[in-house]
Write an enzyme that holds these catalytic residues in place. Structure first.
Site, PDB file in Angstrom:
ATOM      1  N   ARG A  53       5.851 -88.419 -47.054  1.00 26.14           N
ATOM      2  CA  ARG A  53       4.963 -89.077 -46.082  1.00 26.14           C
ATOM      3  C   ARG A  53       4.844 -90.574 -46.391  1.00 26.14           C
ATOM      4  NH1 ARG A  53      -0.410 -88.907 -46.541  1.00 26.14           N
ATOM      5  NH2 ARG A  53      -0.370 -86.835 -47.492  1.00 26.14           N
ATOM      6  N   TYR A 106       4.611 -97.330 -20.762  1.00 26.67           N
ATOM      7  CA  TYR A 106       4.993 -95.932 -20.951  1.00 26.67           C
ATOM      8  C   TYR A 106       3.696 -95.115 -20.824  1.00 26.67           C
ATOM      9  CZ  TYR A 106       7.023 -91.790 -23.038  1.00 26.67           C
ATOM     10  OH  TYR A 106       7.474 -90.523 -23.254  1.00 26.67           O
ATOM     11  N   ASP A 178       6.702-103.386 -27.007  1.00 28.87           N
ATOM     12  CA  ASP A 178       7.511-102.163 -26.968  1.00 28.87           C
ATOM     13  C   ASP A 178       8.886-102.577 -26.437  1.00 28.87           C
ATOM     14  OD1 ASP A 178       8.788 -99.774 -26.336  1.00 28.87           O
ATOM     15  OD2 ASP A 178       6.941 -98.774 -25.700  1.00 28.87           O
ATOM     16  N   LYS A 203      15.399 -93.023 -28.147  1.00 22.55           N
ATOM     17  CA  LYS A 203      16.203 -93.491 -27.018  1.00 22.55           C
ATOM     18  C   LYS A 203      17.508 -94.130 -27.540  1.00 22.55           C
ATOM     19  CE  LYS A 203      12.514 -92.026 -24.993  1.00 22.55           C
ATOM     20  NZ  LYS A 203      11.393 -92.853 -24.602  1.00 22.55           N
TER      21      LYS A 203
HETATM   22  C1  LIG Z   1       9.996 -92.739 -24.784  1.00 24.02           C
HETATM   23  C2  LIG Z   1       9.167 -93.966 -24.875  1.00 24.02           C
HETATM   24  C3  LIG Z   1       8.053 -94.018 -25.727  1.00 24.02           C
HETATM   25  C4  LIG Z   1       7.613 -92.836 -26.530  1.00 24.02           C
HETATM   26  O1  LIG Z   1       8.537 -92.496 -27.501  1.00 24.02           O
HETATM   27  P1  LIG Z   1       8.690 -90.987 -28.097  1.00 24.02           P
HETATM   28  O2  LIG Z   1       9.796 -91.150 -29.062  1.00 24.02           O
HETATM   29  O3  LIG Z   1       8.971 -90.094 -26.945  1.00 24.02           O
HETATM   30  O4  LIG Z   1       7.367 -90.671 -28.734  1.00 24.02           O
HETATM   31  C5  LIG Z   1       7.352 -95.207 -25.787  1.00 24.02           C
HETATM   32  N1  LIG Z   1       7.693 -96.273 -25.050  1.00 24.02           N
HETATM   33  C6  LIG Z   1       8.743 -96.258 -24.202  1.00 24.02           C
HETATM   34  C7  LIG Z   1       9.061 -97.463 -23.405  1.00 24.02           C
HETATM   35  C8  LIG Z   1       9.514 -95.099 -24.096  1.00 24.02           C
HETATM   36  O5  LIG Z   1      10.547 -95.074 -23.246  1.00 24.02           O
END
Ligand SMILES: *Cc1c(COP(=O)(O)O)cnc(C)c1O
Length: 393
Positions: A53, A106, A178, A203
């Site tokens: 962790r 998101y 982000d 992603k």
């Molecule tokens: C998918 C996504 C998230 C969340 O990510 P996870 O890995 O699904 O928790 C946050 N911001 C954006 C822009 C995303 O496309």
């Protein structure tokens, strides 16, 4: 800095035990040689071999590569993108603080802004992301943090990173971006002064629709503060997913370049189709912020949004008729994925409510993969043909 293609192969090089590809350290805990070493392990921030962790050798490797790609001093890894975002926000704000965020984030980030932070006594103002004056007007004496996301769903609107940072830093405000929709290959927010860059590594960084992970890229001081919260929140990246992420990162520049080429070609192709009403892609001259996108991005990414002629039923038929792209959420991977945006909400809203929420019934979100462009075009053409042929019967 070395070139990005070299960084993804070598930024994590460590003293070798002979293995070119690192073993998966599937261990929750690590032993010390003696009492002195144990005390050192327990007292070191983000020690790679103390308790998973707190850190893991593969976490360290992933962090080195992504920090180098984003141009930040360091990076932390988490078990998902939301783990990265929630941990960052909970670490940096406290009751009495004010946060500025975008009207479109998101979905789960919006939930944090609308519901979670207010529960902890943090005030949140959401502003239209393309309107810099709106950010300026929202600043208060207790504004602690501005959260941006660019490009953002559903119409790929772009936030001017340089302008937001200038406003924020003049007022002692931290900026968190982000960068998931761009990837560090297409956009480096820290180059414009953004303090913390977060990713859903699920992603592009992973890139194969197999793992869940998040990354937080920042300076040493903020990283330490966020890590303290991270070990309490516990959104830990599993060693297996860290290994898959490392594997994915090795080909990130190649994949993103191919995706950029495919997506730009497909966006132009879609614009030429008479059955398509409107295409939203930051790399198209028809995008209202094309100049800004060109200024702060090196490429425009996988996601294209488009509206097809007709309503909910036609769009559903189109998505069903696509043979190559899977009908699935997520983006930035090797497979093309397509989502009927309104269908995501069908269970909870009727068409009227969706209209009010700005979700048109004829909207498609398409994440372009690395398949051959001609096959993707042919698939879209046959799906469009199928969609409107049924109407004539
Ligand atoms: C998918 C996504 C998230 C969340 O990510 P996870 O890995 O699904 O928790 C946050 N911001 C954006 C822009 C995303 O496309």
């Amino acid at each position: 800095m070395q070139h990005k293609e070299t960084v993804v192969i070598h930024a994590d090089d460590v003293e070798s035990d002979g293995a070119i590809n690192p073993p998966i350290y599937y261990s929750a805990t690590f032993q010390a040689k003696d009492a002195d070493e144990f005390a050192e392990m327990a007292g070191t921030s983000r020690h790679p071999k103390y308790y998973t962790r707190y850190g893991n050798p593969l976490h360290t490797r992933v962090s080195k590569i992504v920090a180098e790609l984003e141009g930040t001093e360091t990076a932390l890894v988490t078990g998902s993108g939301m783990g990265a975002i929630s941990t960052t926000l909970l670490a940096l704000v406290r009751a009495g603080d004010h946060v500025i965020a975008q009207t479109r984030h998101y979905m789960s980030t919006s939930k944090i802004m609308d519901e979670m932070l207010p529960r902890f006594g943090v005030e949140v103002t959401v502003v239209e992301q393309a309107d810099i004056q709106a950010f300026k007007d929202a600043i208060r004496p207790n504004t602690k943090l501005i959260m941006v996301e660019t490009p953002a769903n559903p119409t790929l609107v772009v936030t001017d990173l340089e302008a937001v940072v200038e406003l924020a830093h003049a007022n002692g405000i931290i900026v968190v971006a982000d960068n998931t929709f761009a990837s560090p290959i297409n956009q480096r927010p820290h180059d414009f002064g953004v303090d913390v860059v977060v990713h859903s590594a699920t992603k592009y960084l992973g890139g194969h629709h197999d793992l869940m992970a998040g990354v937080i890229c920042t300076n040493e001081v903020l990283a330490e503060q966020i890590w303290e919260t991270h070990i309490s929140i516990g959104a830990v990246l599993s060693p297996m997913d860290a290994w898959l992420l490392l594997r994915g990162l090795r080909t990130l520049p190649m994949r993103v370049e191919k995706i950029n080429q495919n997506a730009l070609a497909l966006a132009h192709f879609l614009e030429e189709q008479p059955q398509i009403e409107r295409v939203f892609y930051p790399g198209l001259p028809s995008h209202p912020q094309y100049e800004l996108a060109k200024k702060q991005m090196n490429g425009f990414g996988a996601v294209i949004a488009f509206a097809i002629k007709g309503g909910f039923a036609e769009t559903e038929r189109f998505i069903d008729a696509l043979a190559l792209s899977h009908n699935a959420v997520s983006l930035g991977g090797v497979d093309s994925l397509a989502v009927h945006t309104a269908a995501m909400w069908k269970g909870t809203m009727n068409e009227e409510q969706m209209k009010a929420a700005g979700i048109p019934p004829n909207f498609v979100r398409y994440s372009v993969g690395i398949e051959h462009i001609n096959d993707l075009k042919a698939d879209i053409l046959q799906a469009l043909k199928h969609t409107y042929e049924i109407d004539k019967v």
